[in-house]
Write a protein that holds these residues in place. Sequence first.
Motif, mmCIF file in Angstrom:
data_model
loop_
_atom_site.group_PDB
_atom_site.id
_atom_site.type_symbol
_atom_site.label_atom_id
_atom_site.label_comp_id
_atom_site.label_asym_id
_atom_site.label_seq_id
_atom_site.Cartn_x
_atom_site.Cartn_y
_atom_site.Cartn_z
ATOM 1 N N PRO A 67 54.518 29.926 38.270
ATOM 2 C CA PRO A 67 53.338 29.279 37.673
ATOM 3 C C PRO A 67 52.154 29.191 38.632
ATOM 4 N N ILE A 68 52.438 29.024 39.917
ATOM 5 C CA ILE A 68 51.348 28.911 40.887
ATOM 6 C C ILE A 68 50.706 30.273 41.122
ATOM 7 N N PHE A 69 51.524 31.294 41.335
ATOM 8 C CA PHE A 69 50.987 32.649 41.521
ATOM 9 C C PHE A 69 50.113 33.046 40.328
ATOM 10 N N GLU A 70 50.608 32.799 39.135
ATOM 11 C CA GLU A 70 49.906 33.254 37.937
ATOM 12 C C GLU A 70 48.649 32.424 37.651
ATOM 13 N N SER A 71 48.665 31.151 38.004
ATOM 14 C CA SER A 71 47.461 30.334 37.817
ATOM 15 C C SER A 71 46.378 30.761 38.798
ATOM 16 N N VAL A 72 46.775 31.146 40.015
ATOM 17 C CA VAL A 72 45.807 31.654 40.987
ATOM 18 C C VAL A 72 45.240 32.994 40.507
ATOM 19 N N GLU A 73 46.095 33.851 39.992
ATOM 20 C CA GLU A 73 45.641 35.148 39.479
ATOM 21 C C GLU A 73 44.679 34.964 38.303
ATOM 22 N N TYR A 74 44.931 33.960 37.481
ATOM 23 C CA TYR A 74 44.041 33.647 36.359
ATOM 24 C C TYR A 74 42.641 33.300 36.868
ATOM 25 N N VAL A 75 42.593 32.495 37.924
ATOM 26 C CA VAL A 75 41.300 32.110 38.502
ATOM 27 C C VAL A 75 40.611 33.320 39.120
ATOM 28 N N GLU A 76 41.358 34.124 39.835
ATOM 29 C CA GLU A 76 40.759 35.283 40.500
ATOM 30 C C GLU A 76 40.149 36.261 39.498
ATOM 31 N N LYS A 77 40.741 36.388 38.318
ATOM 32 C CA LYS A 77 40.170 37.242 37.279
ATOM 33 C C LYS A 77 38.864 36.650 36.746
ATOM 34 N N LYS A 78 38.798 35.310 36.696
ATOM 35 C CA LYS A 78 37.597 34.650 36.199
ATOM 36 C C LYS A 78 36.417 34.826 37.151
ATOM 37 N N ILE A 79 36.681 34.717 38.449
ATOM 38 C CA ILE A 79 35.570 34.744 39.400
ATOM 39 C C ILE A 79 35.194 36.167 39.799
ATOM 40 N N GLU A 80 36.144 37.102 39.675
ATOM 41 C CA GLU A 80 35.883 38.505 39.985
ATOM 42 C C GLU A 80 35.135 38.662 41.308
ATOM 43 N N SER A 81 35.614 37.958 42.303
ATOM 44 C CA SER A 81 34.948 37.993 43.607
ATOM 45 C C SER A 81 35.976 37.788 44.700
ATOM 46 N N THR A 82 35.777 38.490 45.799
ATOM 47 C CA THR A 82 36.641 38.279 46.955
ATOM 48 C C THR A 82 36.136 37.117 47.800
#
Length: 239
Positions: A67-82
């Motif tokens: 759940p933690i890995f996937e919630s972080v991945e969800y955020v990273e897709k939203k911000i589309e930024s490194t």
Amino acid sequence: MLNIYILTLFPEFFESPFSVSIIKRAIDRNLVKIELINIRDFSHDKHKKVDDYPYGGGCGMVMKPEPIFESVEYVEKKIESTNRRIILLSPQGKIFNQAIAQELSCEQNLVFICGHYEGIDERVKTIITDEISLGDFILTGGEIPALAVTDSVIRLVPGVLGSSDSPVNESFCNNLLEYPQYTRPEIYRGLKVPDVLLSGDHKKIEIYRRKAALIRTKEKRPDLFEKIELTEEDRKLLE
């Protein structure tokens, strides 16, 4: 704008603090955006279970990695930024201070992971950029540290406070504790405001405040005082 994403099992914990005072004003002015993300929404269990028994035995439960890995991945897709910092609130992290708050306030995206129970699966630490602690004590979860760090960082975002000088003159800036503050009435229960503050002489007031801050820091926080680069004028004031 500073974007803050808080990954938590208890998003309701933050609803009231974020709806009042300086944080609310920062949100209303579009200086800061805060999104609360429920880690349970990423559980693969029909009961939304996010914890399990630790391998090797031991007391308590450990937060599962998925759940933690996937919630972080969800955020990273939203911000589309490194350009983001992924921060785990943990008693094992670096002790938070004003310098770290200043550093984080310059970021575009902050992602806070709030741990709970006996801890989180160690594999989560492979995706974080920072690990932060409030101090050498234990709390129920990462929600209180996340709230404290968020508040501290938001205050430093340009335009949030009324005066640009406000964050500069507060405690811990330049390793100094803040000088004593007074307001009306001039005399209360026999305790009088220092005459210099009533003089209208801004130069004398500036010197008084610098001296008071130096003395207060030396007496209360000698560890901070040792880090101050004293000027010749500072030395004369202390003498």
